[in-house]
Write an enzyme that holds these catalytic residues in place. Structure first.
Site, short mmCIF file in Angstrom:
data_model
loop_
_atom_site.label_atom_id
_atom_site.label_comp_id
_atom_site.label_asym_id
_atom_site.label_seq_id
_atom_site.Cartn_x
_atom_site.Cartn_y
_atom_site.Cartn_z
N ASP A 279 0.84 -1.19 0.00
CA ASP A 279 0.00 0.00 0.00
C ASP A 279 0.88 1.24 0.00
OD1 ASP A 279 -2.35 1.81 0.80
OD2 ASP A 279 -3.29 -0.17 0.86
N HIS A 338 -3.45 5.96 3.50
CA HIS A 338 -4.29 4.85 3.07
C HIS A 338 -3.79 3.52 3.66
CE1 HIS A 338 -6.00 1.90 0.13
NE2 HIS A 338 -7.01 2.77 0.09
N SER A 558 -11.25 -1.00 -1.00
CA SER A 558 -9.98 -0.99 -0.25
C SER A 558 -10.20 -1.38 1.20
CB SER A 558 -9.34 0.40 -0.30
OG SER A 558 -8.69 0.64 -1.51
#
Length: 696
Positions: A279, A338, A558
């Site tokens: 990520d 994220h 996600s």
């Protein structure tokens, strides 16, 4: 004088008389009634220009503008207009016709639109207490046998002949005659076969002696009383976390995790498992992730080249590949981390996270992660830059490295000392299959090396395959969110395509169709206010403006993918499964089938079911109804005092499930729970269907 509106029906197209025709006065008012039909043609004479707008959500029109005669086909999607309670027998709405006549005058008129709904009825009925063949004889210590019997079962010898003393040759009559001759009162008799009969009798001991004295009798046994077993499951006490934001984490309740955490507490999950999160990197300084991560020097890696972002300003940390995958601060950065958010879903700490007085705004408890006390660690691999971008090559390198395969970056070879059993890819894009091949090759290599590769199906609001999720060896995960009923629904953004294998909670699109079904309230501004919490996912984050840890709300596939990765890790940590293949088989085999029966493009095999997958104990036992159409839309008609229901629905195929909820998630009849399912097809040819009793 006010005229009633003309009616346009499916069977008859009514046109205006000459004095009513659309002219310089503009169009009149019409009632467009579909009745039971799906579509209806609309044709009205007119000489100006026109547009159609304000169409109800459950209606589509084939043409929205034109000149001359108004002409279009109106089609109803009744399911889109049916309320959750399914308690409206006719859908109603209006559409707006805006007109301009040849002289330049304009106006608008609203046309009522209606369509009949179809009727589904049935009853959810509590089943017998016996489960399967779990029946036993109840022992009655220190009491005579009569207390646990309903009399005798007698069997006569073959060829012995039953006709005696003028009695017809039937075993029930022969037995009754024998007992009567001995002065014993025989009650009801039941013939069990050519040579056997059951006889009700009060004096069981006397009847035994009398029947055994008959030379024609082969055997006499007591007709024992049997009793139901396991009238209700033994319920365990669910584990409820006390962290500050845990009440907002509805996804874990939907997945039944309080039962899993009870199982984990009673039987620790001790096998070591590594989940690689490929990520944007991680914030090692987030207090809720301390002790849950492999660190620099333990295998964590930044695979990004020195310049990969679209602006050409570097990847955010000012250097190239190295062993520090920290998600960096950059000038003007406002977006959260994220990778930190995804990681928290899997592994955020429980309880006091050790936040110090130096971070006054930090929560001392924060959120929780699914893996709780299981022996699971996250390996951060940074492959997304500070702008949120990556490329095919970077992902391919990261996947290979995560699986333990050596990779060479800027002349240095790196080998992961903690090869991941699970690799999470909350990233992707709508690229061609041929372009994605290098990435798919890496996924295949990782799978061959023993890793399960889990990927987000994409937030494209459509049916376009996203890669790497669509790679043959990846596990594509779609997103569901709360519906207000006893099953989740597809999140509107979640891509649906044949490669989708599983679904998991990713939350509602809080910008377009936010819902607030989870029932939690929170104080988003810290001013003592109380607001409903949106059906999205809260997890660990980072405030780059203050350069401090925080907790942020996000939604998407996600957020769904790490739910699957977490469950896969728990299966391996408990020892339910031992490799990628058995783990995937367990995930798909225990999933809760949603929408159309069987695997479909929207939900794959269904929503993951941690309780069934891990064999966690039941924590509830309630009876209810689950009703969905083939598109996965959820309806929740009320049950009356005896379990009857009446639902008004659109045309289509419906799965009607009466079941019990054993994991307290409000979804009835999931795998591992008692269920009775029937299918109903509603439409113009079958406007009313009664499915009868559903007895789980």
């Amino acid at each position: 004088m006010r005229r009633p509106p003309a009616r346009l029906t499916a069977g008859l197209l009514v046109l205006l008389t000459s004095c009513q025709q659309l002219n310089s006065a503009g169009p009149g008012r019409y009632a467009v009634t579909l009745g039971a039909a799906r579509s209806i043609p609309v044709a009205v004479p007119y000489t100006g220009t026109w547009t159609v707008s304000g169409v109800p959500a459950w209606v589509s029109v084939s043409k929205t503008a034109g000149s001359g005669p108004i002409s279009f086909t109106l089609t109803a999607d009744r399911g889109a207009g049916t309320p959750l309670a399914a308690d409206v027998d006719e859908l109603r709405g209006t559409l707006t016709v805006t007109w301009t006549d040849p002289g330049g005058r304009t106006g608008t008129v609203r046309w009522p639109v209606s369509a009949d709904e179809f009727k589904l009825t049935g009853r959810v009925k509590a089943g017998p207490a016996v489960q399967g063949t779990d029946v036993r004889v109840r022992a009655v210590p220190n009491q005579p046998v009569q207390a646990a019997s309903h009399g005798m079962i007698v069997t006569y010898r073959a060829g012995a002949g039953l006709g005696a003393q003028g009695v017809t040759a039937r075993p029930d009559r022969r037995a009754a005659a024998t007992l009567s001759a001995r002065g014993l009162a025989a009650g009801a008799t039941t013939r069990l076969g050519e040579r056997s009969a059951a006889v009700r009798v009060a004096d069981v001991d006397g009847a035994l002696r009398a029947l055994r004295a008959d030379p024609a009798v082969e055997s006499v046994t007591v007709n024992r009383v049997l009793h139901t077993q396991a009238t209700a499951p033994t319920l365990a006490t669910p584990v409820e976390p006390t962290d500050q934001f845990a009440p907002l984490q509805w996804a874990y309740r939907l997945l039944g995790y309080p039962a899993v955490w009870r199982d984990m507490q009673d039987h620790p999950y001790t096998k070591a498992v590594t989940v690689a999160v490929v990520d944007s990197g991680i914030r090692y300084d987030h207090p809720d992730l301390q002790g849950r991560l492999w660190t620099p020097g333990e295998g964590a890696l930044d695979v990004l080249e020195a310049t990969v972002d679209t602006a050409g300003t570097g990847n955010g940390d000012g250097d190239g590949p190295d062993t520090d995958p920290t998600d960096p601060s950059t000038p003007g950065r406002t977006a959260s981390s994220h990778g930190t958010h995804v990681t928290g879903i899997i592994a955020a700490r429980w309880g006091d996270n050790g936040a110090t007085a130096g971070c006054a705004a930090c929560s001392r408890t924060g959120v929780i992660g699914a893996t709780n006390t299981a022996n699971v660690k996250v390996l951060p691999i940074r492959a997304i830059d500070a702008e949120g971008n990556t490329d095919i090559a970077q992902v391919a390198v990261a996947v290979r490295y995560a699986a333990g395969l050596p990779v060479t970056l800027d002349g240095t070879t790196y080998t992961n000392p903690h090869p991941a059993q699970v690799i999470n890819l909350s990233l992707g894009g709508a690229i061609a299959a041929a372009e994605a091949q290098p990435m798919c090759d890496a996924v295949t290599e990782a799978t061959s090396a023993g890793a399960l590769v889990v990927a987000a199906s994409g937030n494209g609001y459509g049916t376009t395959p996203y890669y790497p999720a669509a790679c043959p060896d990846a596990v594509a995960v779609s997103s569901v969110t709360l519906s207000g009923g006893s099953a989740p629904r597809r999140a509107t953004y979640s891509n649906a395509y044949p490669q989708v294998q599983l679904a998991a909670p990713g939350g509602t699109d809080y910008f377009q169709d936010a819902t607030y079904y989870n029932g939690a309230r929170w104080d988003p501004r810290g001013d003592g206010s109380s607001e409903p919490f949106v059906d999205a996912i809260i997890s660990t984050g980072w405030d780059y403006t203050r350069n401090a840890p925080n907790y942020e709300v996000e939604a998407g596939t996600s957020q769904a993918a790490p739910q699957v990765s977490a469950l896969a890790a728990l299966l391996l940590s408990k020892g339910v499964t031992t490799d990628a293949a058995s783990t995937l088989a367990r995930l798909t085999g225990t999933a809760t089938d949603l929408g159309a029966a069987g695997r479909d493009d929207v939900f794959g095999y269904g929503m993951i079911n941690p309780v069934a997958a891990l064999g966690a104990p039941p924590v509830s036992d309630t009876l209810g109804l689950r009703l969905q159409d083939a598109l996965g839309r959820v309806f929740q008609p009320k049950l009356d005092a005896v379990g009857r229901f009446q639902a008004y629905l659109g045309d289509g195929t419906f799965r009607v499930i009466g079941g019990r909820d054993r994991n307290a998630n409000g979804v009835y009849g999931e795998p591992g729970e008692p269920a009775s399912e029937k299918t109903a097809v509603l439409g113009a040819d079958s406007p009313a269907v009664d499915v009868g009793d559903l007895t789980p």
